[in-house]
Write an enzyme that holds these catalytic residues in place. Structure first.
Site, PDB file in Angstrom:
ATOM      1  N   LYS A  49       1.202  -1.325  -0.016  1.00  0.00           N
ATOM      2  CA  LYS A  49       0.486  -0.110   0.421  1.00  0.00           C
ATOM      3  C   LYS A  49       0.859   0.796  -0.142  1.00  0.00           C
ATOM      4  O   LYS A  49       1.070   1.198   0.810  1.00  0.00           O
ATOM      5  CB  LYS A  49      -1.205   0.074   1.071  1.00  0.00           C
ATOM      6  CG  LYS A  49      -2.374   1.017   0.986  1.00  0.00           C
ATOM      7  CD  LYS A  49      -3.168   1.940   2.296  1.00  0.00           C
ATOM      8  CE  LYS A  49      -1.781   3.091   2.839  1.00  0.00           C
ATOM      9  NZ  LYS A  49      -1.654   3.820   1.865  1.00  0.00           N
ATOM     10  N   GLY A  77       7.112   5.264   7.961  1.00  0.00           N
ATOM     11  CA  GLY A  77       5.894   6.503   8.245  1.00  0.00           C
ATOM     12  C   GLY A  77       6.122   7.056   9.750  1.00  0.00           C
ATOM     13  O   GLY A  77       7.711   7.158   9.867  1.00  0.00           O
ATOM     14  N   SER A  78       5.572   7.918   9.788  1.00  0.00           N
ATOM     15  CA  SER A  78       5.897   8.913  11.001  1.00  0.00           C
ATOM     16  C   SER A  78       5.494   7.854  12.250  1.00  0.00           C
ATOM     17  O   SER A  78       4.690   7.257  12.286  1.00  0.00           O
ATOM     18  CB  SER A  78       4.354   9.563  10.993  1.00  0.00           C
ATOM     19  OG  SER A  78       3.314   8.588  11.066  1.00  0.00           O
ATOM     20  N   THR A  79       6.095   8.382  13.212  1.00  0.00           N
ATOM     21  CA  THR A  79       6.021   7.667  14.980  1.00  0.00           C
ATOM     22  C   THR A  79       4.640   7.812  15.359  1.00  0.00           C
ATOM     23  O   THR A  79       3.836   6.538  15.812  1.00  0.00           O
ATOM     24  CB  THR A  79       6.746   8.702  15.549  1.00  0.00           C
ATOM     25  OG1 THR A  79       8.155   8.261  15.378  1.00  0.00           O
ATOM     26  CG2 THR A  79       6.070   7.869  17.136  1.00  0.00           C
ATOM     27  N   VAL A 111       1.587   7.402  13.472  1.00  0.00           N
ATOM     28  CA  VAL A 111       1.295   6.088  13.181  1.00  0.00           C
ATOM     29  C   VAL A 111       1.574   4.674  13.452  1.00  0.00           C
ATOM     30  O   VAL A 111       0.904   4.076  13.656  1.00  0.00           O
ATOM     31  CB  VAL A 111       0.889   6.329  10.995  1.00  0.00           C
ATOM     32  CG1 VAL A 111       0.140   5.104  10.531  1.00  0.00           C
ATOM     33  CG2 VAL A 111      -0.131   8.008  11.240  1.00  0.00           C
ATOM     34  N   GLY A 112       2.906   4.852  13.381  1.00  0.00           N
ATOM     35  CA  GLY A 112       3.564   3.596  13.682  1.00  0.00           C
ATOM     36  C   GLY A 112       2.734   3.292  15.262  1.00  0.00           C
ATOM     37  O   GLY A 112       3.084   2.068  15.659  1.00  0.00           O
ATOM     38  N   CYS A 134      14.325  11.762   6.874  1.00  0.00           N
ATOM     39  CA  CYS A 134      13.241  10.730   7.882  1.00  0.00           C
ATOM     40  C   CYS A 134      14.818  11.317   9.057  1.00  0.00           C
ATOM     41  O   CYS A 134      14.954  10.880  10.095  1.00  0.00           O
ATOM     42  CB  CYS A 134      13.349   8.949   7.571  1.00  0.00           C
ATOM     43  SG  CYS A 134      14.333   7.749   7.058  1.00  0.00           S
ATOM     44  N   GLU A 188      10.111  16.835  14.991  1.00  0.00           N
ATOM     45  CA  GLU A 188       9.767  16.543  13.960  1.00  0.00           C
ATOM     46  C   GLU A 188       9.377  17.655  12.791  1.00  0.00           C
ATOM     47  O   GLU A 188       8.186  18.042  12.992  1.00  0.00           O
ATOM     48  CB  GLU A 188       9.426  14.876  12.949  1.00  0.00           C
ATOM     49  CG  GLU A 188      10.369  14.901  11.937  1.00  0.00           C
ATOM     50  CD  GLU A 188      10.047  13.659  11.752  1.00  0.00           C
ATOM     51  OE1 GLU A 188       8.486  13.043  11.310  1.00  0.00           O
ATOM     52  OE2 GLU A 188      10.821  12.208  10.657  1.00  0.00           O
TER      53      GLU A 188
HETATM   54  P1  NAD Z   1       3.101   8.754   7.359  1.00  0.00           P
HETATM   55  O1  NAD Z   1       2.501   7.850   8.748  1.00  0.00           O
HETATM   56  O2  NAD Z   1       1.417   9.808   7.497  1.00  0.00           O
HETATM   57  O3  NAD Z   1       2.190   7.808   6.473  1.00  0.00           O
HETATM   58  C1  NAD Z   1       2.683   6.680   6.096  1.00  0.00           C
HETATM   59  C2  NAD Z   1       1.826   5.284   5.139  1.00  0.00           C
HETATM   60  O4  NAD Z   1       0.600   5.048   6.530  1.00  0.00           O
HETATM   61  C3  NAD Z   1       1.006   6.278   4.406  1.00  0.00           C
HETATM   62  O5  NAD Z   1       0.560   4.587   4.037  1.00  0.00           O
HETATM   63  C4  NAD Z   1      -0.306   6.049   4.622  1.00  0.00           C
HETATM   64  O6  NAD Z   1      -0.909   5.360   3.935  1.00  0.00           O
HETATM   65  C5  NAD Z   1      -0.408   4.842   6.129  1.00  0.00           C
HETATM   66  N1  NAD Z   1      -1.309   5.273   6.840  1.00  0.00           N
HETATM   67  C6  NAD Z   1      -1.195   6.183   7.454  1.00  0.00           C
HETATM   68  N2  NAD Z   1      -2.921   6.070   8.846  1.00  0.00           N
HETATM   69  C7  NAD Z   1      -2.930   5.099   8.615  1.00  0.00           C
HETATM   70  C8  NAD Z   1      -3.087   3.696   9.949  1.00  0.00           C
HETATM   71  N3  NAD Z   1      -3.445   4.386  10.576  1.00  0.00           N
HETATM   72  N4  NAD Z   1      -3.902   2.864   9.763  1.00  0.00           N
HETATM   73  C9  NAD Z   1      -2.576   1.782   8.582  1.00  0.00           C
HETATM   74  N5  NAD Z   1      -1.809   2.969   7.389  1.00  0.00           N
HETATM   75  C10 NAD Z   1      -1.691   4.439   7.561  1.00  0.00           C
HETATM   76  O7  NAD Z   1       4.201   9.324   7.052  1.00  0.00           O
HETATM   77  P2  NAD Z   1       4.816  10.220   5.598  1.00  0.00           P
HETATM   78  O8  NAD Z   1       3.532  11.726   5.857  1.00  0.00           O
HETATM   79  O9  NAD Z   1       3.799   9.508   4.417  1.00  0.00           O
HETATM   80  O10 NAD Z   1       5.813  10.328   5.647  1.00  0.00           O
HETATM   81  C11 NAD Z   1       6.674  11.144   6.864  1.00  0.00           C
HETATM   82  C12 NAD Z   1       6.980  10.070   7.861  1.00  0.00           C
HETATM   83  O11 NAD Z   1       7.855   9.639   7.485  1.00  0.00           O
HETATM   84  C13 NAD Z   1       8.078  11.761   8.935  1.00  0.00           C
HETATM   85  O12 NAD Z   1       8.032  11.028   9.846  1.00  0.00           O
HETATM   86  C14 NAD Z   1       9.059  10.231   8.824  1.00  0.00           C
HETATM   87  O13 NAD Z   1      10.238  10.505   9.814  1.00  0.00           O
HETATM   88  C15 NAD Z   1       8.985   9.325   8.271  1.00  0.00           C
HETATM   89  N6  NAD Z   1       9.530   8.508   7.458  1.00  0.00           N
HETATM   90  C16 NAD Z   1      10.764   7.216   8.301  1.00  0.00           C
HETATM   91  C17 NAD Z   1      11.267   6.611   7.193  1.00  0.00           C
HETATM   92  C18 NAD Z   1      12.307   5.550   8.549  1.00  0.00           C
HETATM   93  O14 NAD Z   1      13.135   4.475   7.499  1.00  0.00           O
HETATM   94  N7  NAD Z   1      12.818   5.599   9.907  1.00  0.00           N
HETATM   95  C19 NAD Z   1      12.222   6.907   6.238  1.00  0.00           C
HETATM   96  C20 NAD Z   1      10.581   8.165   5.539  1.00  0.00           C
HETATM   97  C21 NAD Z   1      10.155   8.268   6.127  1.00  0.00           C
END
Ligand code: NAD
Length: 480
Positions: free
Chosen positions: A173, A226-228, A230-231, A282, A376
């Site tokens: 996804k 992704g973001s902390t 959502v993680g 990130c 961040e």
């Molecule tokens: P995000 O967390 O908003 O989204 C990431 C993904 O999660 C997207 O595909 C989104 O659709 C999905 N998502 C959102 N809510 C969800 C849910 N409730 N359930 C399941 N999936 C969901 O992040 P973003 O804005 O796309 O990216 C930026 C963030 O990612 C920053 O915080 C950045 O630091 C982090 N990031 C980390 C790394 C790493 O390797 N550590 C690499 C790149 C980006």
């Protein structure tokens, strides 16, 4: 205008119960493409296809997987400018970043091909007299990946390539903002001859499509970047299923400049490490910690360099700062800048925006009570913090919820090594910036930057299960 469908079970299909949405070019604000979004029926279709395909794929010879991954690398190489164009138009990448990202993936695919032959087990001694004891690594079955927008091709391909090298089927996804980039991965693997169902790409909403992937018991692992915020949600959701999850999350990565450093080199490193892709990285070094003796000189040289960075059309080869993915991020940065100014920081340059373009911004005299010190910003803004000595610098670096990347610039390698061991980060780079990745290295963070490692054999370990097997070669004595 091109319309993109979902890729499920080797077919390009219309959504059954989702919408078709506009995909916006963040640089121009124009519609770049129309993309089918997966609905519940499509997610079910993709997981069913992946489950069915995983059985045969898990039994393929390493040579078969290797060949497909090498073909995928060749197909990508031949289409590199097309992929770079999508990264510019859909993700707002500058030309240089787009070419770097697409080229990185060629190497990534080649290195993943080699991993298929290195899924090693072990033999081990046993306390039983006639027992042969061993471990083997088996694919998990179906893995789902949820990817972010910033390096959408590289980060998603890392997950896909190593999962399929390990013999798993995959459902990807991509981010809502970079769906076409995700679908291009499917095009490349289709062209390389990957069997139907082994890779499925379903753009759609995070909570709905991502949420269903996490909840479905046929999906054995989630690999999330992704973001902390959502993680954390996904970690809780995955725990309900006791499902394996790896989390590559946000960061506030420190770069320490010690007094003996080559300042011009430190300025160049710090500048690249924060302004690549407009700070939407990130591992960006958004926290520059400079020893007091060289603080003023560093601030002056750094601000002068940043003022020279060209902001604008990402297609122009000399543009350094392109658009942010969404205008709303400008308001986040404005808030961080204003909060820092209110609390005594100095604005050396930048601090304003026009549509999605934020000027590269440098804040000096940043302190621990300011949002920008801890949060961040995910944009082209950097803090400079003065440290009395290297111990103070280490304290400031570790004074963070995050622990992704870090860097130390000094000519004293002994001190650098000592700091490296004490920095609370998954990655430390000596005499470099914090932004660095290679296909085979253990990429990942600690603290609120997540857990699990991605890359080469580290991904292969995460994406396989260890199984213990014994052979009783004599007769075991049973007590009753
Ligand atoms: P995000 O967390 O908003 O989204 C990431 C993904 O999660 C997207 O595909 C989104 O659709 C999905 N998502 C959102 N809510 C969800 C849910 N409730 N359930 C399941 N999936 C969901 O992040 P973003 O804005 O796309 O990216 C930026 C963030 O990612 C920053 O915080 C950045 O630091 C982090 N990031 C980390 C790394 C790493 O390797 N550590 C690499 C790149 C980006």
């Amino acid at each position: 205008m091109q319309e993109y469908r979902l890729f499920i079970n080797g077919e390009w299909v219309e959504t059954q119960d989702g919408e078709v949405l506009d995909d916006i070019n963040p640089s121009t604000g124009e519609v770049f493409a129309r993309v089918h979004q997966a609905g519940p029926k499509d997610v079910e279709h993709a997981i069913t296809a992946a489950s069915a395909a995983s059985v045969a794929w898990g039994k393929t010879q390493p040579a078969v997987r290797e060949e497909i991954l090498i073909k995928a690398a060749d197909c990508l190489q031949a289409r590199i400018h097309e992929i770079a164009d999508v990264l510019i138009d859909e993700a707002g990448s500058t030309f240089g970043k787009a070419m770097f990202e697409a080229s990185f993936v060629v190497n990534l695919l080649r290195s993943a091909a080699g991993e298929a032959r290195r899924i090693f087990g072990e033999t081990m001694p046993s306390d039983g007299p006639d027992i042969f004891s061993m471990s083997v690594r088996r694919p998990l079955g179906v893995i789902a990946g949820i990817a972010p927008f910033n390096f959408p091709f590289l980060l998603a391909c890392k997950k896909v390539a190593l999962a399929i090298a390990a013999g798993n089927a995959f459902v990807l996804k991509p981010s809502e903002e970079t769906a076409v980039t995700g679908l291009k991965i499917a095009e490349i693997f289709e062209q390389a001859g990957l069997p139907k169902g082994v890779l499925n790409v379903i753009p759609g909403s995070g909570p709905e499509v991502g949420g269903r992937l996490v909840d479905d018991p046929r999906v054995k692992m989630i690999t999330f970047t992704g973001s902390t915020v959502v993680g954390k949600k996904l970690a809780v959701q995955a725990a309900q299923q006791l499902k394996k999850i790896t989390l590559e999350l946000g960061g506030k990565s420190p770069l320490i400049v010690l007094a003996d450093a080559d300042l011009d080199y430190a300025v160049d490193a710090a500048c690249f490490g924060i302004f690549l892709h407009q700070g939407q990285v990130c591992m960006a070094n958004s926290k520059l910690i400079v020893e007091a003796a060289v603080y003023d000189a560093f601030c002056d040289k750094f601000a002068a360099k940043v003022k020279s960075l060209k902001v604008g059309d990402p297609r122009q080869p000399n543009t350094v700062i392109g658009p942010l993915i969404r205008g709303a991020q400008c308001q986040v940065i404005d808030r961080h800048v204003q909060d820092a100014l209110d609390k005594g920081a100095r604005l050396l340059t930048g601090g304003s925006s026009e549509s999605n373009f934020y000027q590269p911004t440098v804040m000096a005299d940043v302190g621990p009570d300011m949002q920008i010190y801890r949060e961040e910003s995910f944009g082209p803004v950097v803090s400079i913090i003065k440290a009395d000595d290297h111990e103070a610098a280490l304290y400031i670096a570790n004074d963070s919820e995050y622990g992704l990347s870090s860097a130390v610039i000094t000519n004293d390698l002994q001190k650098a090594m000592e700091l490296s061991l004490r920095l609370e980060a998954g990655m430390v780079h000596i005499n470099d910036c914090t932004v660095f990745d290679e296909p085979h290295v253990p990429f990942g963070g600690v603290k609120k930057s997540g857990f699990g490692r991605e890359g080469g054999r580290y991904s292969m370990e995460e994406m396989t299960e260890v199984k213990w097997i014994t052979i009783q070669m004599g007769k075991r004595h049973f007590p009753f």
